[in-house]
Write an enzyme that holds these catalytic residues in place. Structure first.
Site: not given
Length: 708
Positions: A503, A615
């Protein structure tokens, strides 16, 4: 009985007989009073550069019709630079001679004139004169002083140019005498009569202008400089050894050009700008102008002017092409037959006029000169078809055929308006859609920028929860001013640069209190905007682990976005691992510790940092960021990432640490092009242990026996 024009009176006959005895020799450069120059004699300039005499242009069919008095480069009779009687030709079978009489009158006498001579210079100012051909190509009638020396100039051919500009000749206006120096083209290739084109100098706009029958046709481009010397015009090809000069004095303003004193070639020595009968200016075989034909469309890159077009020529960029062949039309029997064409026999129109007449006639599809290149025209109109024959035409006359579209078929243009309307509508809708997308993106970035600006008082402490507004984090990062970081990095000098990331560049710096820092300066074209910058701040601010580099702060001002990290004095692992001289410092114990530390940092990221959803097993991204060779295949090819992606990258790094080989630069004679493929091949063959011994031994590691 012979006509009156062919009768030869005794006086003319006597003059011709005397001229053969007393006329100037072939090497003479001067015609004195009383001298006579007949059709077989010449004036030759002092250095034999130019010759004056009578000549006959060769017609298209190879014959010679008329005679003219002209000047040409010696031994190059095809390069005529001046003609005295261009609009009053002499029949080729006439007796003709040039004389300078006792009153100083320079004139052409011919039996073809019927006893009425053609006067070049009328004299009358003095009785003692001479005519001399100079090495510049200028024929000068001068006053002869009583002592025999040459006095003032009375007349010169440079003041009466035809179609050619020689070095030193002028184009422009003399305010004192009212004389306007300009060139007029020949009517056709075999006819020196005044043609369709003129070349003039415009003092107000300071440019060369070609006009066709008085209408601007081409210009050299505006020259607004007050400098006397102009090196180059916009639409004139630069020519080696030529200088273009604009002179302004009390008498007027004029354009001229000069040559280097040393000639590089014979072509340059014979330089002459000739205005051709079809429009362009040429110096020998060199095209001075950046065009050959203009059609009135106005082509800015060539200097062509714009003029009113016939309605049938507005939509198509049509041109004429010179072709060999015949025009045919359908006969009563349904078979094609030769189309004779329509003739215009006016002797005052040439090929350039034929082109213009056909262009302005919407039914005209082609034309030619009456005899190929002479005066007069032949046109083909209406329902005719051109049949090219690749030079095997029964007619020797080349045709100029209109290309690209049939101007007589106007009904086919009904589709143009709907197409244009549709194109404009599509362009408008597309532009509006792009504008909406752009505005949405700009508004989003503006909102992010406003949020950041609320938090970015330089040199203050900023909590990570202020960035995310979730109240969960309590790690402070400092907002540095741009001036502070610029000073710390010596204004981002090349000496401070540590390397280049995906970057942007990374610089080493030192804060006022002496602490060393690493500054990641995000490039403007890196693709990382305010959203990405904010996300990286949130992410790194939350990560606190001994094996992860520490973020000290940030800096953003305008388009500048920077992250400030702690400086690692020992550099990166690859600077030791792949360096043959430094790799000895990494014994096996150190390498195991490095692997363990990386594993602990990875475990922290996966289990305890709370930056990943616990999850979710997999996620997808449209933007792939990272170094190929370390990415898992499903991430590199499909953008699918999960904890397994990091495990894959960790495995590649561990192979490099063990083997001392770089994955992307690995080469094996058995065909494997990277370390992963090589290790997989060993695993399948059950030879991993043996070959790793060989690999590590190749690295000269002193701890090889630990692998047993």
């Amino acid at each position: 009985m012979a006509s009156k024009e062919r009768l030869l009176n005794p006086t003319l006959l006597l003059i011709i007989i005397i001229s053969s005895l007393w006329g100037p020799s072939a090497a003479s450069e001067t015609l004195k009073q009383g001298d006579v120059l007949n059709s077989s004699q010449y004036l030759v300039s002092g250095k034999q550069r130019f010759t004056l005499g009578f000549f006959s242009p060769t017609s298209y069919y190879g014959d010679k019709k008329n005679s003219y008095l002209g000047i040409w480069y010696t031994n190059y009779t095809e390069n005529i630079v001046w003609i005295a009687n261009r609009n009053r030709p002499i029949s080729d079978d006439s007796i003709v001679f040039l004389t300078l009489d006792h009153l100083g009158k320079l004139m052409i006498n011919s039996s073809g004139f019927g006893g009425d001579p053609f006067v070049i210079y009328s004299g009358g100012e003095t009785e003692n004169t001479s005519a001399t051909l100079l090495d510049t190509g200028n024929l000068v009638v001068s006053e002869v002083n009583s002592n025999g020396s040459i006095g003032r100039s009375l007349w010169e051919s440079f003041d009466d140019p035809t179609d050619t500009l020689l070095p030193g000749m002028k184009l422009g206006l003399n305010h004192k005498t009212g004389r306007n120096w300009s060139l007029i083209s020949w009517l056709a290739e075999d006819d020196p009569a005044s043609g369709a084109f003129t070349l003039e100098w415009e003092p107000k706009t300071r440019r060369l202008v070609i006009k066709r029958r008085g209408v601007p046709y081409w210009s050299s481009g505006l020259q607004l400089s007050s400098s006397k010397n102009v090196s180059l015009f916009d639409y004139i090809h630069p020519t080696k050894g030529q200088d273009y000069i604009i002179n302004t004095d009390a008498e007027g303003q004029y354009f001229t050009y000069s040559l280097d004193t040393e000639f590089d070639s014979l072509d340059q020595e014979r330089s002459a700008w000739q205005l051709k009968y079809w429009g362009p200016i040429m110096d020998g075989s060199i095209l001075i102008m950046k065009m050959n034909f203009c059609y009135g469309y106005g082509m800015d890159d060539e200097g062509c002017e714009t003029w009113n077009q016939p309605e049938c020529r507005l939509m198509g960029r049509q041109t004429f092409e010179q072709k060999s062949g015949i025009f045919t039309r359908m006969g009563p029997d349904g078979l094609p037959q030769l189309a004779a064409g329509v003739f215009d026999n006016r002797p005052t129109i040439g090929p350039a006029d034929c082109r213009d007449l056909c262009w302005n006639n919407c039914d005209c599809l082609g034309y030619s000169g009456k005899e190929g290149i002479g005066s007069g025209c032949q046109f083909w109109e209406g329902n005719v078809t051109f049949n090219p024959d690749d030079g095997r035409s029964r007619s020797r006359i080349l045709k100029y055929v209109l290309t690209k579209e049939d101007p007589s078929n106007k009904g086919n243009k009904k589709w143009i308006v709907p197409v244009i309307v549709t194109a404009i509508l599509v362009l408008f809708l597309g532009t509006f859609s792009l504008w909406r997308i752009y505005r949405q993106r700009v508004d989003a970035e503006r909102r992010e920028e406003e949020h950041l600006l609320e938090l970015t008082t330089p040199d203050r402490l900023l909590d990570a929860y202020e960035l995310e507004k979730d109240g969960n984090a309590r790690h402070n990062i400092k907002v540095f001013s741009f001036a502070c970081i610029a000073t710390a990095t010596n204004n981002f000098s090349a000496e401070s640069k540590l390397g280049e990331g995906g970057f942007g560049p990374v610089y080493k710096g030192a804060l006022p209190e002496g602490r060393e820092i690493a500054v990641k300066r995000l490039s403007r074209n890196s693709g990382q905007g305010l959203v990405e910058f904010k996300n990286e701040l949130i992410l790194i601010a939350k990560l606190q682990h001994m094996n992860l580099v520490k973020l000290l702060g940030c800096c953003f001002q305008g388009e500048e976005k920077m992250l400030i990290y702690e400086f690692m004095p020992n550099k990166s692992l690859d600077s030791f691992l792949f360096d043959p001289t430094k790799s000895y410092l990494l014994d096996w114990k150190i390498r195991v510790n490095i692997i363990e530390g990386i594993a602990q940092g990875l475990l922290y990221l996966h289990k305890y940092s709370r930056i990943f959803k616990r999850d979710g097993l997999e996620a997808n991204t449209n933007r792939i960021v990272g170094t190929y060779g370390y990415m898992s295949p499903e991430y590199a090819m499909e953008g699918i990432f999960s904890e397994r992606s990091d495990v894959f990258s960790f495995g590649v790094l561990m192979l490099e640490i063990v083997s001392g080989r770089k994955n992307s630069n690995f080469y094996n004679v058995n065909g494997q092009l990277n370390l992963i493929g090589y290790a997989w091949d060993l695993w399948q063959r059950g030879a991993l242990k043996d070959d790793l011994w060989t690999t590590v031994s190749f690295c000269y590691c002193p701890f090889v026996k630990l692998l047993e």
